[in-house]
Design an enzyme around this catalytic site. Structure first.
Site, PDB file in Angstrom:
ATOM      1  N   GLY A  99      36.383  34.613  34.272  1.00 43.97           N
ATOM      2  CA  GLY A  99      36.583  33.908  33.006  1.00 43.97           C
ATOM      3  C   GLY A  99      36.123  32.474  33.111  1.00 43.97           C
ATOM      4  O   GLY A  99      35.038  32.099  32.657  1.00 43.97           O
ATOM      5  N   MET A 119      45.014  42.005  41.101  1.00 41.68           N
ATOM      6  CA  MET A 119      45.105  40.614  40.647  1.00 41.68           C
ATOM      7  C   MET A 119      45.011  39.686  41.861  1.00 41.68           C
ATOM      8  O   MET A 119      45.759  39.842  42.831  1.00 41.68           O
ATOM      9  CB  MET A 119      46.432  40.359  39.914  1.00 41.68           C
ATOM     10  CG  MET A 119      46.589  41.077  38.588  1.00 41.68           C
ATOM     11  SD  MET A 119      45.225  40.829  37.423  1.00 41.68           S
ATOM     12  CE  MET A 119      45.245  39.031  37.210  1.00 41.68           C
ATOM     13  N   ASP A 153      41.866  40.226  27.804  1.00 41.10           N
ATOM     14  CA  ASP A 153      43.223  40.069  28.327  1.00 41.10           C
ATOM     15  C   ASP A 153      44.238  40.058  27.201  1.00 41.10           C
ATOM     16  O   ASP A 153      44.168  39.211  26.309  1.00 41.10           O
ATOM     17  CB  ASP A 153      43.330  38.740  29.093  1.00 41.10           C
ATOM     18  CG  ASP A 153      42.627  38.801  30.428  1.00 41.10           C
ATOM     19  OD1 ASP A 153      42.897  39.734  31.196  1.00 41.10           O
ATOM     20  OD2 ASP A 153      41.795  37.915  30.696  1.00 41.10           O
ATOM     21  N   HIS A 182      35.761  41.866  29.480  1.00 39.99           N
ATOM     22  CA  HIS A 182      37.178  41.971  29.856  1.00 39.99           C
ATOM     23  C   HIS A 182      38.015  41.251  28.799  1.00 39.99           C
ATOM     24  O   HIS A 182      37.776  40.084  28.496  1.00 39.99           O
ATOM     25  CB  HIS A 182      37.362  41.333  31.232  1.00 39.99           C
ATOM     26  CG  HIS A 182      38.719  41.490  31.823  1.00 39.99           C
ATOM     27  ND1 HIS A 182      39.117  42.621  32.508  1.00 39.99           N
ATOM     28  CD2 HIS A 182      39.784  40.651  31.855  1.00 39.99           C
ATOM     29  CE1 HIS A 182      40.354  42.470  32.943  1.00 39.99           C
ATOM     30  NE2 HIS A 182      40.797  41.284  32.551  1.00 39.99           N
ATOM     31  N   MET A 234      48.238  39.644  26.366  1.00 43.86           N
ATOM     32  CA  MET A 234      49.486  39.112  26.945  1.00 43.86           C
ATOM     33  C   MET A 234      50.569  39.089  25.880  1.00 43.86           C
ATOM     34  O   MET A 234      50.300  38.729  24.735  1.00 43.86           O
ATOM     35  CB  MET A 234      49.255  37.685  27.443  1.00 43.86           C
ATOM     36  CG  MET A 234      48.113  37.562  28.433  1.00 43.86           C
ATOM     37  SD  MET A 234      47.936  35.860  28.979  1.00 43.86           S
ATOM     38  CE  MET A 234      46.450  35.980  29.965  1.00 43.86           C
ATOM     39  N   GLY A 293      44.035  31.820  32.715  1.00 40.34           N
ATOM     40  CA  GLY A 293      42.709  31.695  33.312  1.00 40.34           C
ATOM     41  C   GLY A 293      42.642  30.424  34.145  1.00 40.34           C
ATOM     42  O   GLY A 293      43.534  29.566  34.068  1.00 40.34           O
ATOM     43  N   GLY A 294      41.611  30.310  34.953  1.00 37.72           N
ATOM     44  CA  GLY A 294      41.343  29.058  35.662  1.00 37.72           C
ATOM     45  C   GLY A 294      42.221  28.778  36.863  1.00 37.72           C
ATOM     46  O   GLY A 294      42.268  27.641  37.340  1.00 37.72           O
ATOM     47  N   SER A 324      35.498  37.508  31.252  1.00 37.61           N
ATOM     48  CA  SER A 324      36.787  37.542  30.535  1.00 37.61           C
ATOM     49  C   SER A 324      36.756  36.556  29.384  1.00 37.61           C
ATOM     50  O   SER A 324      36.636  35.343  29.601  1.00 37.61           O
ATOM     51  CB  SER A 324      37.922  37.178  31.494  1.00 37.61           C
ATOM     52  OG  SER A 324      39.091  36.922  30.741  1.00 37.61           O
ATOM     53  N   GLY A 356      48.480  35.697  33.873  1.00 39.42           N
ATOM     54  CA  GLY A 356      49.014  34.932  32.747  1.00 39.42           C
ATOM     55  C   GLY A 356      48.091  33.822  32.264  1.00 39.42           C
ATOM     56  O   GLY A 356      48.153  33.454  31.100  1.00 39.42           O
ATOM     57  N   MET A 361      48.584  43.089  29.833  1.00 38.15           N
ATOM     58  CA  MET A 361      49.654  42.410  30.578  1.00 38.15           C
ATOM     59  C   MET A 361      50.875  42.367  29.661  1.00 38.15           C
ATOM     60  O   MET A 361      51.248  41.315  29.140  1.00 38.15           O
ATOM     61  CB  MET A 361      49.195  41.004  30.977  1.00 38.15           C
ATOM     62  CG  MET A 361      48.212  41.030  32.131  1.00 38.15           C
ATOM     63  SD  MET A 361      47.345  39.471  32.338  1.00 38.15           S
ATOM     64  CE  MET A 361      46.056  39.702  31.129  1.00 38.15           C
ATOM     65  N   ASP A 365      40.452  40.447  39.688  1.00 41.18           N
ATOM     66  CA  ASP A 365      40.640  39.571  38.530  1.00 41.18           C
ATOM     67  C   ASP A 365      41.439  38.344  38.936  1.00 41.18           C
ATOM     68  O   ASP A 365      42.545  38.478  39.470  1.00 41.18           O
ATOM     69  CB  ASP A 365      41.409  40.380  37.462  1.00 41.18           C
ATOM     70  CG  ASP A 365      41.553  39.678  36.136  1.00 41.18           C
ATOM     71  OD1 ASP A 365      41.009  38.580  35.958  1.00 41.18           O
ATOM     72  OD2 ASP A 365      42.233  40.255  35.261  1.00 41.18           O
ATOM     73  N   GLY A 366      40.851  37.168  38.685  1.00 44.45           N
ATOM     74  CA  GLY A 366      41.565  35.916  38.951  1.00 44.45           C
ATOM     75  C   GLY A 366      40.872  35.100  40.025  1.00 44.45           C
ATOM     76  O   GLY A 366      40.736  35.544  41.167  1.00 44.45           O
ATOM     77  N   GLY A 367      40.366  33.951  39.647  1.00 48.06           N
ATOM     78  CA  GLY A 367      39.759  33.049  40.624  1.00 48.06           C
ATOM     79  C   GLY A 367      38.422  33.525  41.167  1.00 48.06           C
ATOM     80  O   GLY A 367      37.984  33.077  42.227  1.00 48.06           O
ATOM     81  N   HIS A 380      42.779  44.720  29.395  1.00 48.53           N
ATOM     82  CA  HIS A 380      43.807  44.527  30.430  1.00 48.53           C
ATOM     83  C   HIS A 380      45.130  44.197  29.746  1.00 48.53           C
ATOM     84  O   HIS A 380      45.283  43.101  29.210  1.00 48.53           O
ATOM     85  CB  HIS A 380      43.327  43.381  31.348  1.00 48.53           C
ATOM     86  CG  HIS A 380      44.264  43.002  32.429  1.00 48.53           C
ATOM     87  ND1 HIS A 380      44.100  41.845  33.179  1.00 48.53           N
ATOM     88  CD2 HIS A 380      45.378  43.606  32.926  1.00 48.53           C
ATOM     89  CE1 HIS A 380      45.061  41.763  34.073  1.00 48.53           C
ATOM     90  NE2 HIS A 380      45.857  42.799  33.930  1.00 48.53           N
TER      91      HIS A 380
HETATM   92  C1  DX5 Z   1      44.625  36.260  34.149  1.00 44.74           C
HETATM   93  C2  DX5 Z   1      43.708  37.220  33.464  1.00 44.74           C
HETATM   94  C3  DX5 Z   1      42.293  37.084  33.859  1.00 44.74           C
HETATM   95  C4  DX5 Z   1      41.672  35.762  33.567  1.00 44.74           C
HETATM   96  C5  DX5 Z   1      40.820  35.454  34.753  1.00 44.74           C
HETATM   97  O1  DX5 Z   1      45.926  36.643  34.002  1.00 44.74           O
HETATM   98  O2  DX5 Z   1      44.071  38.584  33.693  1.00 44.74           O
HETATM   99  O3  DX5 Z   1      41.468  38.127  33.353  1.00 44.74           O
HETATM  100  O4  DX5 Z   1      40.880  35.718  32.410  1.00 44.74           O
HETATM  101  O5  DX5 Z   1      40.410  34.183  34.616  1.00 44.74           O
HETATM  102  P1  DX5 Z   1      39.697  33.326  35.735  1.00 44.74           P
HETATM  103  O6  DX5 Z   1      38.432  34.026  36.084  1.00 44.74           O
HETATM  104  O7  DX5 Z   1      39.527  32.062  35.011  1.00 44.74           O
HETATM  105  O8  DX5 Z   1      40.638  33.224  36.918  1.00 44.74           O
HETATM  106 ZN    ZN Z   2      42.533  40.193  33.157  1.00 42.69          ZN
END
Ligand code: DX5
Ligand code: ZN
Length: 231
Positions: free
Chosen positions: A208, A148, A46, A44, A48, A155-156, A19, A153, A79, A186-188, A77
């Site tokens: 990401g 998710m 994102d 990927h 927003m 990363g990290g 990402s 919203g 959002m 996606d996420g963590g 993606h």
């Molecule tokens: C969060 C995004 C993710 C994000 C994931 O809302 O949709 O795609 O980049 O980031 P990590 O891998 O850092 O959790």
């Molecule tokens: Zn995403």
């Protein structure tokens, strides 16, 4: 204008999608190139809107800047609260797959149909508190489901421990549909959480922070790949 999507069909192998939300945007080209060379499968991106999620990120211009510069399919993606407003701009910019949220304020079936009319693959994402069963009526129009594993919203964030159970339920639904549908998470996602999601049935992994904030992003990607083999 009908576009030809370069997005592959689900094939039983694990795909990894770095990402770019966590990439060094000053060096975006280099970051993308090193992910290609390291064997990433997709990129990927994102999007927003500051309404659907409390953050802003990229628009079609960033997708356009990647198109033609990378061989990686662009997994976009959305959002955003009203994805129907943005399908044409992202398709024209070069997205290969557009994922919209089940919780967005639009008619989901007609949004998915429109994505297909534009020549792209269509994904549906759900937030951590949404019942995966709500996906059942749209699976016939879906190429990818995105679960998710954090509240979207940023990363990290840390992987939510309830995620594997949601992934298992979604895998059961997808298998029952008899269709080839990617199950992306996606996420963590990192080398520690990867076995939890692949064992639960995920076959596409977004990462990401674990990749781009690592001292060595290529080795971080390889570690996720290795961890994904413990299925
Ligand atoms: C969060 C995004 C993710 C994000 C994931 O809302 O949709 O795609 O980049 O980031 P990590 O891998 O850092 O959790
Ligand atoms: Zn995403």
């Amino acid at each position: 204008m009908k576009i030809t999507s370069h997005f592959p069909a689900a094939n039983g192998k694990i795909s990894i999608a770095p990402s770019i939300l966590s990439a060094d945007l000053f060096r975006l080209g280099e970051e993308v190139r090193s992910m290609e060379m390291a064997g990433a499968d997709w990129l990927h991106v994102d999007i927003m809107d500051g309404h659907f999620v409390p953050n802003l990120s990229f628009g079609p211009a960033v997708v356009r800047s990647l198109k033609g510069k990378t061989t990686l399919p662009l997994d976009v993606h959305l959002m955003v609260e009203k994805p129907s407003q943005f399908l044409e701009p992202f398709a024209q910019a070069g997205a290969d797959l557009l994922t919209v949220h089940l919780e967005a304020q639009d008619d989901l079936k007609s949004t998915l149909n429109r994505i297909h009319q534009l020549g792209l693959k269509a994904g549906v994402s759900i937030k951590p508190d949404t019942d995966p069963q709500l996906l059942a009526p749209v699976l016939s129009e879906t190429d990818l489901v995105l679960i998710m594993c954090v509240y979207p919203g940023f990363g990290g964030q840390s992987f939510l421990p309830g995620s594997p159970a949601l992934i298992e339920r979604t895998r059961t639904l997808i298998n029952a549909s008899g269709r080839s549908i990617w199950l992306e998470v996606d996420g963590g996602i990192n080398a520690q959480t990867t076995p939890l999601v692949t064992q639960a049935g995920a076959d596409a992994l977004v990462a990401g922070n674990a990749i781009f904030s690592a001292a060595d992003p290529v080795s971080a990607l390889n570690q996720i790949r290795q961890a994904s083999l413990h299925r």
